[in-house]
Design a protein around this motif. Structure first.
Motif, PDB file in Angstrom:
ATOM      1  N   ASP A   1       0.796  -1.218   0.000  1.00  0.00           N
ATOM      2  CA  ASP A   1       0.000   0.000   0.000  1.00  0.00           C
ATOM      3  C   ASP A   1       0.834   1.276   0.000  1.00  0.00           C
ATOM      4  O   ASP A   1       0.287   2.375   0.108  1.00  0.00           O
ATOM      5  N   GLN A   2       2.134   1.149  -0.172  1.00  0.00           N
ATOM      6  CA  GLN A   2       2.955   2.327  -0.407  1.00  0.00           C
ATOM      7  C   GLN A   2       2.800   2.829  -1.835  1.00  0.00           C
ATOM      8  O   GLN A   2       3.180   3.958  -2.139  1.00  0.00           O
TER       9      GLN A   2
ATOM     10  N   HIS B   1      -0.754  -1.617   8.127  1.00  0.00           N
ATOM     11  CA  HIS B   1       0.267  -0.711   8.649  1.00  0.00           C
ATOM     12  C   HIS B   1      -0.428   0.559   9.119  1.00  0.00           C
ATOM     13  O   HIS B   1      -1.331   1.062   8.433  1.00  0.00           O
ATOM     14  N   PRO B   2      -0.050   1.088  10.280  1.00  0.00           N
ATOM     15  CA  PRO B   2      -0.733   2.283  10.797  1.00  0.00           C
ATOM     16  C   PRO B   2      -0.680   3.478   9.860  1.00  0.00           C
ATOM     17  O   PRO B   2      -1.544   4.351   9.921  1.00  0.00           O
TER      18      PRO B   2
ATOM     19  N   ILE C   1      -8.115  -0.058   8.694  1.00  0.00           N
ATOM     20  CA  ILE C   1      -9.560  -0.003   8.462  1.00  0.00           C
ATOM     21  C   ILE C   1     -10.064   1.436   8.350  1.00  0.00           C
ATOM     22  O   ILE C   1     -11.119   1.682   7.779  1.00  0.00           O
ATOM     23  N   GLY C   2      -9.310   2.400   8.857  1.00  0.00           N
ATOM     24  CA  GLY C   2      -9.727   3.790   8.759  1.00  0.00           C
ATOM     25  C   GLY C   2      -9.256   4.481   7.500  1.00  0.00           C
ATOM     26  O   GLY C   2      -9.516   5.673   7.307  1.00  0.00           O
ATOM     27  N   LYS C   3      -8.572   3.768   6.625  1.00  0.00           N
ATOM     28  CA  LYS C   3      -8.022   4.342   5.391  1.00  0.00           C
ATOM     29  C   LYS C   3      -8.436   3.474   4.216  1.00  0.00           C
ATOM     30  O   LYS C   3      -8.488   2.244   4.334  1.00  0.00           O
TER      31      LYS C   3
ATOM     32  N   GLY D   1      -7.455   1.572   1.927  1.00  0.00           N
ATOM     33  CA  GLY D   1      -6.341   0.781   1.437  1.00  0.00           C
ATOM     34  C   GLY D   1      -6.790  -0.651   1.241  1.00  0.00           C
ATOM     35  O   GLY D   1      -7.985  -0.954   1.208  1.00  0.00           O
ATOM     36  N   SER D   2      -5.829  -1.556   1.132  1.00  0.00           N
ATOM     37  CA  SER D   2      -6.161  -2.939   0.786  1.00  0.00           C
ATOM     38  C   SER D   2      -7.062  -3.618   1.812  1.00  0.00           C
ATOM     39  O   SER D   2      -7.958  -4.377   1.447  1.00  0.00           O
ATOM     40  N   PHE D   3      -6.833  -3.362   3.100  1.00  0.00           N
ATOM     41  CA  PHE D   3      -7.620  -4.059   4.112  1.00  0.00           C
ATOM     42  C   PHE D   3      -9.074  -3.624   4.073  1.00  0.00           C
ATOM     43  O   PHE D   3      -9.987  -4.458   4.018  1.00  0.00           O
ATOM     44  N   LYS D   4      -9.322  -2.332   4.087  1.00  0.00           N
ATOM     45  CA  LYS D   4     -10.702  -1.845   4.089  1.00  0.00           C
ATOM     46  C   LYS D   4     -11.409  -2.208   2.788  1.00  0.00           C
ATOM     47  O   LYS D   4     -12.536  -2.718   2.787  1.00  0.00           O
ATOM     48  N   TYR D   5     -10.748  -1.960   1.658  1.00  0.00           N
ATOM     49  CA  TYR D   5     -11.343  -2.302   0.367  1.00  0.00           C
ATOM     50  C   TYR D   5     -11.596  -3.812   0.263  1.00  0.00           C
ATOM     51  O   TYR D   5     -12.642  -4.249  -0.222  1.00  0.00           O
ATOM     52  N   GLY D   6     -10.616  -4.605   0.691  1.00  0.00           N
ATOM     53  CA  GLY D   6     -10.763  -6.050   0.584  1.00  0.00           C
ATOM     54  C   GLY D   6     -11.936  -6.557   1.390  1.00  0.00           C
ATOM     55  O   GLY D   6     -12.714  -7.402   0.926  1.00  0.00           O
TER      56      GLY D   6
END
Length: 783
Positions: free
Chosen positions: A312-313, A350-351, A356-358, A360-365
């Motif tokens: 996610d960089q 990564h913070p 989950i608040g951004k 990125g891959s985790f929230k989108y996934g």
């Protein structure tokens, strides 16, 4: 008898060992104009891991660039005596055209290292950080400091962007004036240097992007003509990217030629494969869009895995993959949609980059995983995954409520409504609590307004509105669950009313309930309208076929089935929505496997095989092997941790105050890591004898092994090293039992949150056991 110290006490004596890093690090390349003496003085005054050239160099890539092919052919005269520096500037400009900003900054840094007087390299660093005002200003100042070494044309670039970066832009009028001036400056550059196709390309892109700053697109055709000027000189110039952006929302088919050529123009830049997906999605050509987005994912994955870059960089990476999942849903490629969503969630959180608040891959996934499970009524999988790290509580109220709402619906659908009841009760409790908070906030605001003699009604409403959305979301969740239970109890009219209030119920499921309620004509109209507004999507067509068949409109059902078959090449036929069509297919004389082969469009251009571009899914890479001496001068190696996860901490010796603080934070948590089956080891820049001396000064020893890498060979293998300034960097890694890197943080500062590392390690390692099986192995066609 020697006095011994705790780790905390040892912090007070770090000055004694402060020469360790300086003794082991190599000489850094001094900034332009600095002497070696000044560079050494700067090193002594700069905290370990920080750049000697100032804060703006702390972030961004710290490892060397290397020559890349396939990043776009550009034409740009560079003032430098170094052919290597010139090549890296050209590489960086190509990468910038592809919005590959992380790598373009790296290329420009490499050019500046090779030629510290190359002013345009600092301009490139500034432009690569367009979304970061502080870094942009810092880099463009460096360019201005060196611009007397640049050509008049390069000076125009530097001065124009310096004015832009430093212009006041707090109000919308100020932003608009800034944008107008920058457009004017680029035009002046072109009036003086009319053959500069890169200036034309940058102008085209900026005119499009300046809409965010209040600049209206006056003439699309004029900008398109300027793009064509570039392509007349270089037919495969990455300016194809900008033509796609230009026409995407205006008239997408005008960019079809650029869609066919964009990826080929810079095949090593993932975003250049992504961009045609905009056009194909806009034109409802979802199979073509998926090819492009999958190509983008593969190129990104290959690069990240090769160069040990945290996923996610990279700009736009997560967005590409989530959009690919949406389009996979549209074409019925259900297994791949689930697998890619789970892969996104399996990427390191990564913070700073991915949480989950951004977005990125985790929230989108997580969002897309819920989408595909709900769209295709995969109730069994929804229930199973709710008990795994994939759909566990994530700490975000909105996302956890969505999961609870969808899970309750799945539980009712499989005939276990009693298991949905506790979820409903939980949501209702949260609803009552939120209403109480709303009232308390309103009461407080009212009292304060009365005391200040302000508008009481407005103050109360403002305070209460902050809770309004949450209350509505909770109410809608309860209404959907009640509606699902009403369906299970045969109360179809009541269910439809509740679904209307709840909103967000898939239309395909609504029409099924309408049929059960005897509202056949309404169901036919609703699904027909929905298919019309969702052209090219397979799931609405399956519902239309079922609805028309139930309405005894068999001829119309066949027409819809024919439409479905025309776009059915990638459908996972075992999914419930498709499996239910088998009796209808039989009646219509179709084979059990009624799918048809894809027809390749004639306007897509040359396409390389997807497998040649990289892996579809990101995968953890093998950790480099190491063997180092510990405090007793005994060898320890990565192989000692085979079959057991280990956290590796790279620290810059006990002379680094921040490193000592990091070890002080991790040391008390060691037993928690061990209880979770995870070891910890710290790799130091200290020489072994100094490491031994520091270790002996500790009162109770140290709770995990310390090993010496004073030659920095392991630091370099793990990329915990600034190649531009020849100094080690802080690093924290999670290596799994198979010896693969699962999580990492490489930075100018040490990672200070052991609790996060432990929780993330447990999540990542726990996901390995809960990856979904293909539909054919797990899911039956639930009515």
């Amino acid at each position: 008898m020697p006095r011994k110290h705790s780790v905390l006490t040892l912090l007070a004596s770090v000055v004694i060992l402060s020469t360790v890093v300086a003794a082991t690090a190599q000489e850094a390349t001094p900034p332009a104009g600095d002497t070696a003496t000044n560079a050494e003085a700067a090193r002594k005054e700069t905290p370990e891991g920080h750049s000697l050239h100032g804060e703006i160099f702390n972030d961004g890539p710290r490892q060397a660039a290397y020559p890349m092919t396939g990043v776009g052919t550009v034409h740009f005269d560079v003032t430098t005596q170094s052919d290597e520096a010139r090549a890296f500037v050209l590489q960086g400009i190509g990468q910038m055209h592809g919005f590959w900003y992380f790598e373009s900054e790296r290329s420009f840094r490499q050019a500046a290292m090779l030629d510290p007087d190359c002013a345009i390299a600092y301009w490139g660093m500034a432009y690569s950080n367009r979304r970061n005002a502080d870094r942009t200003k810092g880099f463009i100042k460096k360019a201005m400091d060196h611009k007397d070494k640049a050509s008049p044309r390069e000076q125009r670039y530097i001065e124009a962007y310096s004015r832009y970066a430093n212009a006041k832009a707090e109000t919308s009028d100020e932003k608009k004036k800034r944008a107008e001036k920058y457009i004017s400056d680029l035009e002046e550059l072109l009036l003086e240097f009319p053959d500069d196709i890169e200036a034309k390309a940058f102008l085209c892109e900026y005119i499009w992007s300046a809409r965010r700053e209040g600049i209206k697109m006056v003439s699309y055709l004029t900008v398109d003509a300027l793009i064509q000027d570039v392509l007349d000189v270089e037919p495969l110039h990455p300016v194809h990217h900008y033509r796609i952006h230009l026409w995407d929302t205006k008239k997408a088919d005008r960019a079809l030629e650029s869609a066919a050529r964009c990826g080929l123009a810079a095949p090593q830049i993932a975003h250049m494969w992504h961009m045609p997906g905009h056009i194909y999605s806009r034109l409802k050509r979802y199979h073509d869009a998926v090819y492009q987005q999958e190509a983008s994912a593969r190129v990104d994955h290959a690069h990240m895995m090769k160069d040990l870059v945290l996923p996610d960089q990279i700009h736009n990476f997560a967005h590409n993959n989530e959009w690919c999942i949406r389009n996979l849903i549209h074409i019925g490629q259900v297994n791949d949609a689930i697998a890619l969503a789970q892969n996104m969630m399996g990427l390191p959180r990564h913070p700073k980059y991915n949480h989950i608040g951004k977005f990125g891959s985790f929230k989108y996934g997580r969002q897309r995983l819920l989408d595909v499970l709900r769209t295709y009524q995969l109730h069994d999988q929804m229930i199973a995954l709710s008990e795994t790290p994939y759909l566990e509580d994530c700490g975000n109220d909105t996302e956890d409520l969505k999961r609870d709402r969808y899970l309750a619906a799945a539980l009712v659908a499989v005939g276990t409504a009693e298991k949905a009841t506790p979820i409903r009760q939980k949501i209702e409790t949260l609803l009552n609590q939120e209403k109480k908070k709303q009232k308390e906030a309103g009461d407080k605001a009212q009292k304060e307004a009365e005391k200040a003699k302000k508008d009481v009604k407005k103050a109360r409403k403002t305070a209460e509105d902050k809770h309004g959305r949450r209350i509505r979301d909770l109410e809608k969740a309860v209404q959907e669950i009640d509606g699902r239970i009403a369906v299970a109890n045969g109360k179809y009219d009541e269910a439809l009313e509740l679904f209307k209030k709840a909103g967000g119920i898939p239309v395909e499921e609504q029409v099924a309930v309408m049929l059960q309620a005897g509202k056949t004509d309404d169901a036919v109209k609703k699904i027909t309208d929905y298919v019309g507004s969702n052209r090219g999507e397979v799931r609405p067509l399956t519902a239309q076929i079922e609805t028309l068949w139930a309405a005894k409109k068999n001829d119309e059902a066949k027409k819809s089935f024919d439409q479905l078959r025309n776009i059915s090449s990638t459908i996972d036929i075992a999914a419930p929505a498709f499996a239910r069509l088998k009796p209808i297919a039989t009646e219509l004389g179709f084979d059990d496997d009624w799918r048809t082969a894809a027809v390749t469009a004639s306007d897509i251009g040359a396409r390389p095989p997807l497998d040649s571009l990289g892996p579809l899914h990101w995968q953890p890479v093998p950790a480099p092997h190491w063997s180092l001496a510990d405090v007793q001068n005994q060898p320890r190696a990565l192989s000692d941790y085979r079959d057991k996860p280990v956290v590796m901490i790279f620290y810059l010796g006990f002379g680094c105050l921040h490193c000592a603080e990091q070890l002080q934070k991790f040391a008390p948590e060691t037993e928690k890591f061990r209880a979770a089956g995870i070891d910890v080891v710290a790799v130091s820049t200290d020489k072994q004898e100094l490491l031994d001396r520091a270790y002996k000064d500790l009162e109770d020893g140290f709770p995990f092994p310390l090993v010496s890498d004073d030659q920095l060979n392991v630091f370099k293998r793990y990329r915990c090293y600034d190649d531009f300034e020849s100094q080690p960097l802080h690093g924290t890694f999670l290596i799994d039992g198979e010896g693969r890197i699962r999580w990492q943080d490489i930075s100018y500062e040490p990672f200070m949150d052991p609790d996060f590392v432990l929780q993330e390690a447990q999540r990542l390692l726990g996901q390995d056991e809960s990856v979904s099986k293909p539909l054919t192995d797990q899911v039956t066609a639930t009515p």
